[in-house]
Design a protein around this motif. Sequence first.
Motif, PDB file in Angstrom:
ATOM      1  N   MET A 118      29.335  10.266   6.852  1.00 24.20           N
ATOM      2  CA  MET A 118      29.262   9.813   5.455  1.00 24.20           C
ATOM      3  C   MET A 118      29.446  10.968   4.475  1.00 24.20           C
ATOM      4  O   MET A 118      28.856  11.000   3.418  1.00 24.20           O
ATOM      5  N   GLY A 119      30.242  11.965   4.854  1.00 31.29           N
ATOM      6  CA  GLY A 119      30.612  12.949   3.862  1.00 31.29           C
ATOM      7  C   GLY A 119      30.229  14.380   4.154  1.00 31.29           C
ATOM      8  O   GLY A 119      30.819  15.285   3.588  1.00 31.29           O
ATOM      9  N   PHE A 120      29.261  14.622   5.036  1.00 33.18           N
ATOM     10  CA  PHE A 120      28.816  15.993   5.246  1.00 33.18           C
ATOM     11  C   PHE A 120      29.322  16.580   6.566  1.00 33.18           C
ATOM     12  O   PHE A 120      29.325  17.791   6.724  1.00 33.18           O
ATOM     13  N   CYS A 121      29.715  15.756   7.514  1.00 39.85           N
ATOM     14  CA  CYS A 121      30.147  16.273   8.818  1.00 39.85           C
ATOM     15  C   CYS A 121      31.375  15.531   9.307  1.00 39.85           C
ATOM     16  O   CYS A 121      31.551  14.358   8.993  1.00 39.85           O
ATOM     17  N   ILE A 122      32.206  16.210  10.102  1.00 39.55           N
ATOM     18  CA  ILE A 122      33.272  15.523  10.839  1.00 39.55           C
ATOM     19  C   ILE A 122      32.767  15.268  12.258  1.00 39.55           C
ATOM     20  O   ILE A 122      32.735  14.145  12.723  1.00 39.55           O
ATOM     21  N   TYR A 123      32.328  16.338  12.906  1.00 40.13           N
ATOM     22  CA  TYR A 123      31.747  16.198  14.239  1.00 40.13           C
ATOM     23  C   TYR A 123      30.243  16.429  14.162  1.00 40.13           C
ATOM     24  O   TYR A 123      29.795  17.359  13.500  1.00 40.13           O
ATOM     25  N   ASN A 124      29.498  15.602  14.843  1.00 42.75           N
ATOM     26  CA  ASN A 124      28.048  15.739  14.868  1.00 42.75           C
ATOM     27  C   ASN A 124      27.663  16.576  16.095  1.00 42.75           C
ATOM     28  O   ASN A 124      27.446  16.052  17.181  1.00 42.75           O
ATOM     29  N   ASN A 125      27.592  17.887  15.889  1.00 42.03           N
ATOM     30  CA  ASN A 125      27.356  18.799  17.018  1.00 42.03           C
ATOM     31  C   ASN A 125      26.069  18.482  17.764  1.00 42.03           C
ATOM     32  O   ASN A 125      26.029  18.508  18.995  1.00 42.03           O
ATOM     33  N   ALA A 126      25.015  18.203  17.005  1.00 43.63           N
ATOM     34  CA  ALA A 126      23.713  17.955  17.637  1.00 43.63           C
ATOM     35  C   ALA A 126      23.775  16.699  18.506  1.00 43.63           C
ATOM     36  O   ALA A 126      23.264  16.685  19.634  1.00 43.63           O
ATOM     37  N   ALA A 127      24.394  15.650  17.982  1.00 47.79           N
ATOM     38  CA  ALA A 127      24.447  14.394  18.733  1.00 47.79           C
ATOM     39  C   ALA A 127      25.328  14.530  19.972  1.00 47.79           C
ATOM     40  O   ALA A 127      24.992  14.003  21.043  1.00 47.79           O
ATOM     41  N   ILE A 128      26.429  15.243  19.826  1.00 49.26           N
ATOM     42  CA  ILE A 128      27.323  15.427  20.983  1.00 49.26           C
ATOM     43  C   ILE A 128      26.607  16.222  22.076  1.00 49.26           C
ATOM     44  O   ILE A 128      26.657  15.879  23.261  1.00 49.26           O
ATOM     45  N   ALA A 129      25.907  17.275  21.680  1.00 46.13           N
ATOM     46  CA  ALA A 129      25.170  18.080  22.661  1.00 46.13           C
ATOM     47  C   ALA A 129      24.079  17.247  23.327  1.00 46.13           C
ATOM     48  O   ALA A 129      23.892  17.310  24.550  1.00 46.13           O
TER      49      ALA A 129
END
Length: 205
Positions: free
Chosen positions: A1-12
């Motif tokens: 929603m505007g602040f991230c393209i990839y969610n590093n924390a969620a992917i990890a």
Amino acid sequence: MGFCIYNNAAIAAASLAAAGERVAIVDFDAHHGNGTSDAFYERDDVLYVSWHQNHLFPGTGRVDEWGSGDGLGWTLNMPMPEGATGEHYRRSIEETVAPLVESHGSTWLIISAGFDGHRKDPLTDLGLTSGDFADITADLIQLVEPGHRLAFLEGGYDLEALAESTAATVGAIVGEKIHPEVPTHGGPGEDALAVVDILRSRFLT
Ligand SMILES: [Zn+2]
């Protein structure tokens, strides 16, 4: 929603969970991590904990968003009032977050380390300092074994505060106490956390 393209924390976290680990994501960015919350809202293998400024963008992260299905109880939201200080964050780690991580049996900790809760940040109104981020991080890394801790840089929009807060946090991770500014005490925050505890104990038993 505007602040991230990839969610590093969620992917990890998803990657660790796929390998059989149980993960606690603890997010002190001033904005609620709505994407991370959504990703694990119905899962019990990833616990999501967030402090965020109440009513700030994106507007999610109410106390009663505590997960559903298998994930019921494994989302903890602590919406904080403007000006909230580090003392209240640290007390909630001891009284609420640590027992929850223990009952979850988390084997990994991922810190969503956003520094826009710094009191100088132009986008937000929380009351934290770089010294608070050091102490909060020092408390959080005690929750799991060494070698099982990750921190990802998230928000932070005052560059001087961002630099000092990042240094303080990295210092805490390697066991060095770096306090560019003194930690904060008192002020608002206690009532908001009492509401969290009352509601969770009443409805999540
Ligand atoms: Zn943020």
